[in-house]
Scaffold this motif. Sequence first.
Motif, mmCIF file in Angstrom:
data_model
loop_
_atom_site.group_PDB
_atom_site.id
_atom_site.type_symbol
_atom_site.label_atom_id
_atom_site.label_comp_id
_atom_site.label_asym_id
_atom_site.label_seq_id
_atom_site.Cartn_x
_atom_site.Cartn_y
_atom_site.Cartn_z
ATOM 1 N N UNK A 32 0.777 -1.382 -0.059
ATOM 2 C CA UNK A 32 -0.120 0.031 0.059
ATOM 3 C C UNK A 32 1.009 1.267 -0.037
ATOM 4 N N UNK A 33 0.302 2.423 -0.122
ATOM 5 C CA UNK A 33 0.747 3.668 0.113
ATOM 6 C C UNK A 33 -0.406 4.682 0.745
ATOM 7 N N UNK A 34 0.319 5.585 1.425
ATOM 8 C CA UNK A 34 -0.645 6.572 2.022
ATOM 9 C C UNK A 34 -1.325 7.580 1.035
ATOM 10 N N UNK A 35 -1.118 7.631 -0.121
ATOM 11 C CA UNK A 35 -1.492 8.569 -1.337
ATOM 12 C C UNK A 35 -1.479 10.043 -0.630
ATOM 13 N N UNK A 36 -0.417 10.368 0.118
ATOM 14 C CA UNK A 36 -0.258 11.758 0.810
ATOM 15 C C UNK A 36 -0.055 12.790 -0.295
ATOM 16 N N UNK A 37 -0.924 13.897 -0.013
ATOM 17 C CA UNK A 37 -0.649 14.942 -1.072
ATOM 18 C C UNK A 37 0.550 16.112 -0.876
ATOM 19 N N UNK A 38 1.063 15.745 0.532
ATOM 20 C CA UNK A 38 2.060 16.699 0.982
ATOM 21 C C UNK A 38 3.161 15.922 1.122
ATOM 22 N N UNK A 39 4.516 16.223 1.131
ATOM 23 C CA UNK A 39 5.688 15.494 1.184
ATOM 24 C C UNK A 39 5.918 15.132 2.641
ATOM 25 N N UNK A 40 6.205 13.950 2.963
ATOM 26 C CA UNK A 40 6.208 13.194 4.415
ATOM 27 C C UNK A 40 7.428 13.480 5.016
ATOM 28 N N UNK A 41 8.491 13.753 4.179
ATOM 29 C CA UNK A 41 9.828 14.205 4.881
ATOM 30 C C UNK A 41 10.602 12.649 5.415
ATOM 31 N N UNK A 42 11.818 13.112 5.508
ATOM 32 C CA UNK A 42 12.736 11.857 5.452
ATOM 33 C C UNK A 42 13.081 11.715 7.079
ATOM 34 N N UNK A 43 12.880 12.464 7.950
ATOM 35 C CA UNK A 43 13.620 12.221 9.350
ATOM 36 C C UNK A 43 12.542 11.489 10.128
ATOM 37 N N UNK A 44 13.053 10.561 11.034
ATOM 38 C CA UNK A 44 12.076 9.792 11.978
ATOM 39 C C UNK A 44 11.056 10.577 12.391
ATOM 40 N N UNK A 45 11.424 11.623 12.805
ATOM 41 C CA UNK A 45 10.356 12.672 13.676
ATOM 42 C C UNK A 45 9.305 12.938 12.542
ATOM 43 N N UNK A 46 9.478 13.309 11.377
ATOM 44 C CA UNK A 46 8.509 13.533 10.408
ATOM 45 C C UNK A 46 7.599 12.428 10.363
ATOM 46 N N UNK A 47 8.260 11.240 9.750
ATOM 47 C CA UNK A 47 7.731 9.964 9.690
ATOM 48 C C UNK A 47 6.542 9.625 10.857
ATOM 49 N N UNK A 48 7.265 9.586 11.983
ATOM 50 C CA UNK A 48 6.460 9.428 13.264
ATOM 51 C C UNK A 48 5.154 10.264 13.497
ATOM 52 N N UNK A 49 5.216 11.534 13.072
ATOM 53 C CA UNK A 49 4.182 12.510 13.077
ATOM 54 C C UNK A 49 3.074 12.277 12.023
ATOM 55 N N UNK A 50 3.530 11.825 10.926
ATOM 56 C CA UNK A 50 2.417 11.193 10.059
ATOM 57 C C UNK A 50 1.931 9.931 10.359
ATOM 58 N N UNK A 51 2.415 9.113 10.847
ATOM 59 C CA UNK A 51 2.225 7.700 11.515
ATOM 60 C C UNK A 51 1.029 7.873 12.512
ATOM 61 N N UNK A 52 1.187 8.709 13.469
ATOM 62 C CA UNK A 52 0.257 9.098 14.448
ATOM 63 C C UNK A 52 -0.969 9.669 13.982
ATOM 64 N N UNK A 53 -0.920 10.687 12.863
ATOM 65 C CA UNK A 53 -1.888 11.204 12.299
ATOM 66 C C UNK A 53 -2.994 10.122 11.632
ATOM 67 N N UNK A 54 -2.218 9.188 10.836
ATOM 68 C CA UNK A 54 -2.951 8.388 10.159
ATOM 69 C C UNK A 54 -3.510 7.288 11.096
#
Length: 256
Positions: A32-54
């Motif tokens: 799968x992919x999340x089909x995010x329309x905004x860049x997710x970012x490469x840092x663990x902090x940025x990815x963690x933020x998106x995972x919490x939001x999802x």
Amino acid sequence: MRYDYQRADWGARPAKSRTLLTWSRVRKIVIHWPASITPIGATPEAIASYLRAWQRYHQAVQGWTDIAYAVGVDQAGRVWELRGADVRDGATAGQGGTTQSILAILAIDETPTPAMLTTLRHIAHELAGKAAKGCTIVGHGDAGSTRTDCPGPQLRAWVRAGLPAPTHTQPKEDIMATKDELRTIIREEITAFMHAPIPAGTTDRPWTTTATDALAAAAELEYIALADGTRVRTDDAIAAIYERITKTAAGEEPAL
């Protein structure tokens, strides 16, 4: 399965409930992919933020027990524990516990990196090896559950092509290694290769996690610089390693 980041690392909420997967019932590994329309970012902090939001969206809006996916892979090739590889997922509608899911953590306008593809390939084969005989690896849109473009055109085409090993053309820098260190990597991989089970639905043996990490890291480099001053093209080195592994497994060459 080895995770680079576990649930606690990204601040996951507790699951409302969880059901362990019955691997003998699994027929498909679905990417799968999340089909995010905004860049997710490469840092663990940025990815963690998106995972919490999802996860919040899946639990609060969709009413699901947890984030839908089992395992995530980011653009750096790092593995994230989502529900967990052995927990029944909620990402593929109508499949009734006969699938397991991998989330490719990238946005709509992003191109999957060689590191992501290498890890996706390894994880997919690892999970397929635990599943029922004949288990296939498919993109969400080809899973037969819903009409969707997931996991996007690039990943969908890559999965349909059989998850080919990525080519690495982006030179970065040299690393230093002695011939003995490289020899150790080859020896360890040969040993693991000869004892690893062949995943269902494929005739190829998976790379072990340790060797995958080592070779994926090396593949980001244009050259491997030996201590004696010799510089070996990384692609040539990896090809030689794989050839030696194959011949050793077939008994054509002695183990190192």
